[in-house]
Design a protein around this motif. Structure first.
Motif, PDB file in Angstrom:
ATOM      1  N   ALA A   1      87.922 -13.355  84.382  1.00 34.97           N
ATOM      2  CA  ALA A   1      88.192 -12.496  84.872  1.00 34.97           C
ATOM      3  C   ALA A   1      87.796 -11.876  85.381  1.00 34.97           C
ATOM      4  O   ALA A   1      88.385 -11.522  86.928  1.00 34.97           O
ATOM      5  N   ARG A   2      86.152 -11.520  85.095  1.00 41.95           N
ATOM      6  CA  ARG A   2      86.110 -11.608  85.854  1.00 41.95           C
ATOM      7  C   ARG A   2      85.067 -11.868  87.218  1.00 41.95           C
ATOM      8  O   ARG A   2      85.029 -11.210  88.549  1.00 41.95           O
ATOM      9  N   ARG A   3      85.298 -12.605  86.859  1.00 41.73           N
ATOM     10  CA  ARG A   3      84.571 -14.157  88.405  1.00 41.73           C
ATOM     11  C   ARG A   3      86.462 -13.703  89.489  1.00 41.73           C
ATOM     12  O   ARG A   3      85.535 -13.012  90.993  1.00 41.73           O
ATOM     13  N   ILE A   4      87.467 -14.226  89.254  1.00 41.96           N
ATOM     14  CA  ILE A   4      88.294 -13.694  90.254  1.00 41.96           C
ATOM     15  C   ILE A   4      88.418 -12.249  90.829  1.00 41.96           C
ATOM     16  O   ILE A   4      88.888 -12.287  91.333  1.00 41.96           O
ATOM     17  N   LEU A   5      88.386 -11.531  89.610  1.00 37.98           N
ATOM     18  CA  LEU A   5      88.376 -10.060  90.826  1.00 37.98           C
ATOM     19  C   LEU A   5      86.862  -9.561  91.523  1.00 37.98           C
ATOM     20  O   LEU A   5      87.026  -9.020  92.500  1.00 37.98           O
ATOM     21  N   ARG A   6      85.811 -10.564  90.727  1.00 37.35           N
ATOM     22  CA  ARG A   6      84.652 -10.395  91.628  1.00 37.35           C
ATOM     23  C   ARG A   6      84.907 -10.805  93.393  1.00 37.35           C
ATOM     24  O   ARG A   6      84.594 -10.499  94.227  1.00 37.35           O
ATOM     25  N   GLU A   7      85.144 -12.185  93.042  1.00 35.49           N
ATOM     26  CA  GLU A   7      85.830 -12.973  93.906  1.00 35.49           C
ATOM     27  C   GLU A   7      86.533 -11.967  95.311  1.00 35.49           C
ATOM     28  O   GLU A   7      86.790 -12.522  96.245  1.00 35.49           O
ATOM     29  N   ALA A   8      87.569 -11.668  94.795  1.00 37.94           N
ATOM     30  CA  ALA A   8      88.755 -11.039  95.389  1.00 37.94           C
ATOM     31  C   ALA A   8      88.499 -10.048  95.857  1.00 37.94           C
ATOM     32  O   ALA A   8      89.128  -9.356  96.901  1.00 37.94           O
ATOM     33  N   GLY A   9      87.397  -9.490  95.361  1.00 41.36           N
ATOM     34  CA  GLY A   9      86.790  -7.644  95.826  1.00 41.36           C
ATOM     35  C   GLY A   9      87.441  -6.675  95.223  1.00 41.36           C
ATOM     36  O   GLY A   9      87.577  -5.312  96.127  1.00 41.36           O
ATOM     37  N   VAL A  10      87.666  -6.844  94.277  1.00 42.05           N
ATOM     38  CA  VAL A  10      88.674  -5.524  93.218  1.00 42.05           C
ATOM     39  C   VAL A  10      87.395  -4.880  92.570  1.00 42.05           C
ATOM     40  O   VAL A  10      87.591  -5.409  91.144  1.00 42.05           O
ATOM     41  N   PRO A  11      87.545  -3.863  92.749  1.00 40.38           N
ATOM     42  CA  PRO A  11      86.512  -2.843  91.515  1.00 40.38           C
ATOM     43  C   PRO A  11      87.189  -2.288  90.788  1.00 40.38           C
ATOM     44  O   PRO A  11      88.366  -2.982  90.902  1.00 40.38           O
ATOM     45  N   ASP A  12      86.156  -2.301  89.730  1.00 34.70           N
ATOM     46  CA  ASP A  12      86.712  -2.213  88.139  1.00 34.70           C
ATOM     47  C   ASP A  12      87.616  -0.736  87.921  1.00 34.70           C
ATOM     48  O   ASP A  12      88.567  -0.849  87.745  1.00 34.70           O
ATOM     49  N   GLY A  13      87.317   0.397  89.267  1.00 35.19           N
ATOM     50  CA  GLY A  13      88.000   1.190  88.924  1.00 35.19           C
ATOM     51  C   GLY A  13      89.670   1.300  89.241  1.00 35.19           C
ATOM     52  O   GLY A  13      91.085   2.014  89.329  1.00 35.19           O
ATOM     53  N   LYS A  14      90.259  -0.111  89.905  1.00 34.98           N
ATOM     54  CA  LYS A  14      91.315  -0.448  90.497  1.00 34.98           C
ATOM     55  C   LYS A  14      92.087  -1.207  89.302  1.00 34.98           C
ATOM     56  O   LYS A  14      92.976  -1.324  89.922  1.00 34.98           O
ATOM     57  N   VAL A  15      91.753  -1.860  88.687  1.00 35.89           N
ATOM     58  CA  VAL A  15      91.863  -3.106  87.600  1.00 35.89           C
ATOM     59  C   VAL A  15      92.637  -2.365  86.465  1.00 35.89           C
ATOM     60  O   VAL A  15      92.026  -1.143  85.636  1.00 35.89           O
ATOM     61  N   LEU A  16      94.043  -2.725  86.401  1.00 35.91           N
ATOM     62  CA  LEU A  16      94.839  -1.218  85.459  1.00 35.91           C
ATOM     63  C   LEU A  16      94.551  -2.552  83.797  1.00 35.91           C
ATOM     64  O   LEU A  16      95.336  -1.813  82.894  1.00 35.91           O
TER      65      LEU A  16
END
Length: 296
Positions: free
Chosen positions: A129-144
């Motif tokens: 989960a952390r990897r897919i967010l990092r590679e997509a450039g999505v910050p934690d603040g936008k993760v629901l």
């Protein structure tokens, strides 16, 4: 489409109903939201104003009105939030990153070895989960949050209860551990019910008020949607197939798998991995036959 309620102290439920109506429509006015949800125009107006303030919804153009000024069209802002979906199958771990409109942004698949234990697998889920967010450039603040689909049965707290094809996973608090390791809110459901929800939200069953969903994966399971709601029964696992006799003279299930369906399914002709059957709305069935709701 879910119906809202105009009773007090149900604001969070109505908010979810309104947001779902906007997501499913691709563009809808406040008047139309009130019509499809059963909420009053005032309730819809208050909820929409909050969604606009939170940046989850945007006003995007207008549509002709039967009288008066044109109606403003509302749409979700797809980039306002993201969620990670995790599917845990005994043979594979899959992740998908979706935006607020439900569009897939990225996918990730990893094979699993049967020998590794629960804690190792759940930590791999968190890393994926952390990897897919990092590679997509999505910050934690936008993760629901994170949505997890995994083999059942599950209890109300997201604890696995003797999953038949996962020895050593009984009483594993999979929801709590994944939440701890990802540091995001986690929603969990058994894989078959999660698939039924997906079919209801974005598949061929979008307009069906009730249907049964047959899930064919490493194991076999099912999900039920009745009166536009997931039906879980008193056990919370109403559509899970138990250890039952399928063919009196057929192959027997082993004690290790507890799965009487799998030997029969293995001999059946090739078929899709899932099947959806529409049903008569339960309220109509009860009116005609006077039958009670199914027991869980």
């Amino acid at each position: 489409m879910q119906q809202g309620t105009n009773l007090p102290k149900v604001g969070s439920y109505n908010r979810a109903v309104v947001l779902e109506a906007i997501q499913a429509s691709g563009g809808i006015s406040r008047v139309q939201i009130a019509a499809v949800t059963g909420l009053t125009a005032q309730t819809v107006s208050v909820i929409v104003r909050r969604l606009l303030e939170e940046g989850l919804v945007v006003e995007d153009g207008s549509a002709p009105s039967s009288g008066g000024k044109p109606r403003t069209i509302l749409r979700v802002d797809a980039r306002a939030g993201y969620a990670v979906g995790v599917h845990f199958d005994p043979q594979e771990l899959s992740c998908v990153l979706a935006d607020l409109a439900g569009n897939p942004v990225a996918r990730l698949h990893q094979p699993l070895r049967e020998q590794i234990g629960p804690d190792t697998v759940i930590r791999r889920m968190a890393r994926a989960a952390r990897r897919i967010l990092r590679e997509a450039g999505v910050p934690d603040g936008k993760v629901l949050g994170v949505g997890l689909a995994c083999p059942g049965p599950l209890d109300a707290d997201g604890v696995m209860v003797s999953p038949p094809r996962l020895p050593g996973w009984d009483r594993v608090p999979i929801k709590g551990l994944l939440q701890e390791y990802t540091r995001f809110p986690v929603t969990v459901d058994n894989d078959a019910t999660a698939a039924a929800i997906g079919e209801r939200w974005a598949g061929i069953a979008r307009s069906a008020p009730g249907f049964a969903y047959l899930y064919l994966g490493t194991g076999i399971g099912g999900g039920l949607i009745l009166d536009n709601q997931v039906y879980r029964g008193s056990s919370l696992n109403a559509a899970e197939f138990g250890h039952i006799t399928v063919e009196p003279e057929g192959p027997s299930a082993t004690a290790a798998t507890g799965d009487a369906w799998r030997p029969c399914a293995a001999r059946a002709p090739s078929r899709p991995r899932s099947a959806t059957a529409r049903t008569t709305p339960p309220s109509a069935r009860r009116r005609r036959a006077g039958s009670p709701r199914p027991a869980g």
